[in-house]
Design a protein around this motif. Sequence first.
Motif, PDB file in Angstrom:
ATOM      1  N   THR A  37       2.648  -0.847  15.649  1.00 25.81           N
ATOM      2  CA  THR A  37       2.032  -1.274  14.394  1.00 25.81           C
ATOM      3  C   THR A  37       3.045  -1.218  13.262  1.00 25.81           C
ATOM      4  OG1 THR A  37       1.267   0.991  13.981  1.00 25.81           O
ATOM      5  CG2 THR A  37      -0.264  -0.506  15.089  1.00 25.81           C
ATOM      6  N   ASN A  38       2.858  -2.088  12.295  1.00 28.49           N
ATOM      7  CA  ASN A  38       3.720  -2.148  11.125  1.00 28.49           C
ATOM      8  C   ASN A  38       3.586  -0.841  10.332  1.00 28.49           C
ATOM      9  OD1 ASN A  38       5.198  -2.941   8.860  1.00 28.49           O
ATOM     10  ND2 ASN A  38       4.271  -4.968   8.786  1.00 28.49           N
ATOM     11  N   PRO A  39       4.689  -0.191   9.967  1.00 23.78           N
ATOM     12  CA  PRO A  39       4.589   1.021   9.160  1.00 23.78           C
ATOM     13  C   PRO A  39       4.238   0.736   7.703  1.00 23.78           C
ATOM     14  CG  PRO A  39       6.895   0.473   9.494  1.00 23.78           C
ATOM     15  CD  PRO A  39       6.090  -0.499  10.317  1.00 23.78           C
ATOM     16  N   ARG A  40       4.193  -0.525   7.323  1.00 24.73           N
ATOM     17  CA  ARG A  40       3.897  -0.897   5.941  1.00 24.73           C
ATOM     18  C   ARG A  40       2.638  -1.756   5.886  1.00 24.73           C
ATOM     19  NH1 ARG A  40      10.108  -2.683   4.226  1.00 24.73           N
ATOM     20  NH2 ARG A  40      11.079  -0.700   4.875  1.00 24.73           N
ATOM     21  N   THR A  41       1.980  -1.744   4.739  1.00 19.26           N
ATOM     22  CA  THR A  41       0.809  -2.583   4.496  1.00 19.26           C
ATOM     23  C   THR A  41       1.041  -3.394   3.227  1.00 19.26           C
ATOM     24  OG1 THR A  41      -0.261  -0.786   3.273  1.00 19.26           O
ATOM     25  CG2 THR A  41      -0.786  -0.985   5.617  1.00 19.26           C
ATOM     26  N   PRO A  42       0.374  -4.541   3.093  1.00 18.91           N
ATOM     27  CA  PRO A  42       0.572  -5.362   1.901  1.00 18.91           C
ATOM     28  C   PRO A  42       0.088  -4.675   0.626  1.00 18.91           C
ATOM     29  CG  PRO A  42      -0.454  -6.620   3.675  1.00 18.91           C
ATOM     30  CD  PRO A  42      -0.492  -5.189   4.082  1.00 18.91           C
ATOM     31  N   GLU A  43       0.696  -5.021  -0.484  1.00 23.11           N
ATOM     32  CA  GLU A  43       0.241  -4.512  -1.776  1.00 23.11           C
ATOM     33  C   GLU A  43      -1.181  -4.986  -2.049  1.00 23.11           C
ATOM     34  OE1 GLU A  43       2.835  -5.479  -4.960  1.00 23.11           O
ATOM     35  OE2 GLU A  43       4.591  -4.464  -4.101  1.00 23.11           O
ATOM     36  N   GLY A  44      -1.933  -4.158  -2.724  1.00 23.28           N
ATOM     37  CA  GLY A  44      -3.285  -4.542  -3.129  1.00 23.28           C
ATOM     38  C   GLY A  44      -4.366  -4.174  -2.143  1.00 23.28           C
ATOM     39  N   VAL A  45      -3.993  -3.679  -0.950  1.00 19.61           N
ATOM     40  CA  VAL A  45      -4.993  -3.361   0.071  1.00 19.61           C
ATOM     41  C   VAL A  45      -5.951  -2.282  -0.421  1.00 19.61           C
ATOM     42  CG1 VAL A  45      -5.288  -2.212   2.305  1.00 19.61           C
ATOM     43  CG2 VAL A  45      -3.729  -4.141   2.096  1.00 19.61           C
ATOM     44  N   ASP A  46      -5.445  -1.257  -1.091  1.00 16.31           N
ATOM     45  CA  ASP A  46      -6.297  -0.158  -1.543  1.00 16.31           C
ATOM     46  C   ASP A  46      -7.389  -0.666  -2.483  1.00 16.31           C
ATOM     47  OD1 ASP A  46      -4.653   1.441  -0.077  1.00 16.31           O
ATOM     48  OD2 ASP A  46      -3.737   2.478  -1.782  1.00 16.31           O
TER      49      ASP A  46
END
Length: 348
Positions: A37-46
Amino acid sequence: MGRRRRTLVDPESIRTAERVPHGGEPDQDVLDFSANTNPRTPEGVDDVYAAALEESRRYPDDDYSEFRAAAAEFVGCEPTQVIPTPGGLAAIRLAMELTLEPGDEALVPYPSFGEYAREVRLQGATPRFVRYDDLPDLGPTTLEACALAVICTPNNPTGDAIGPDTLAAFAAECADAGTTLLVDEAFLGFTDRASAAEFGRENVVVARSLTKLFGLPGLRAGFAVATGERRDALATARRAWSLGTPAARVGAHCLRRDEFVRETRERVARERERMADALGTEFDVHPSDAPYLLCDVGDRDVATVIADARADGVAIRDATTFRGLDSHVRVAVKDRNATDRLLAALDV
């Protein structure tokens, strides 16, 4: 479609079915290279998740128009062809429920994702195992005897993707043989290759997972793509409210983050090359188009290699649980700092 299809697992098969081992490390203090899995997530997810949680006081809109539009744009199909599912595995099961009956045979690749054979057996059907790279070369006699053929691209755990022309030709051969082709593209988003959704063939069902590419495996969001009567059958058989509101909202948001996807692909390609060069000094590393590398540890004991890495706070995947592999581990591709820790833990 031909035969009338059941939309449930075979009751007799459940009694003999077993769970399949997977990667994934529950200990938060261990650096997890066992799950791809990607260790990063897109901005704005929260923010999107928080707003969706408030909306979750009501049932989701079962049409999922925003999610389907984003998914269709991402893979290159019409929104009506998208069937939302809670993860890629749910899309795989849905396709098999609509295709297989007790007594059928299905062509299953190996070494590959262990859930394919399990899901086939849960339908009362029999998996016929074929080397993953031999599948596209099968002739009509073999195809005609099987209700379903499964392709994983990039293949898990080897990491190599099938060429688009080869896959298109195989899809056509399956159509001529009356065989449904299920294409699992769980990791295709890490590449710039086109989806089989663009084929527009009624005998092809595509399964996609969002949560690996966008670093949210616990969210459970994915979809299937199909056309014609098969699309209609999948859409009808899909469970109502198959995506929770947070999964649908966050999924649609992530699918539209083009810059994040581009940067992820560049980072994965760069780190994968660096990892392969370093690991190749000690292990036999399989070429990969995916966010993971399959390593043959040779005469070393696999359990010892895994235990030694874990002692240094790093979890890697025991790949001997894949059919046909007996001296292998699989490691995910993450970012530079994580790679350095992995290489140190493996004494590379």
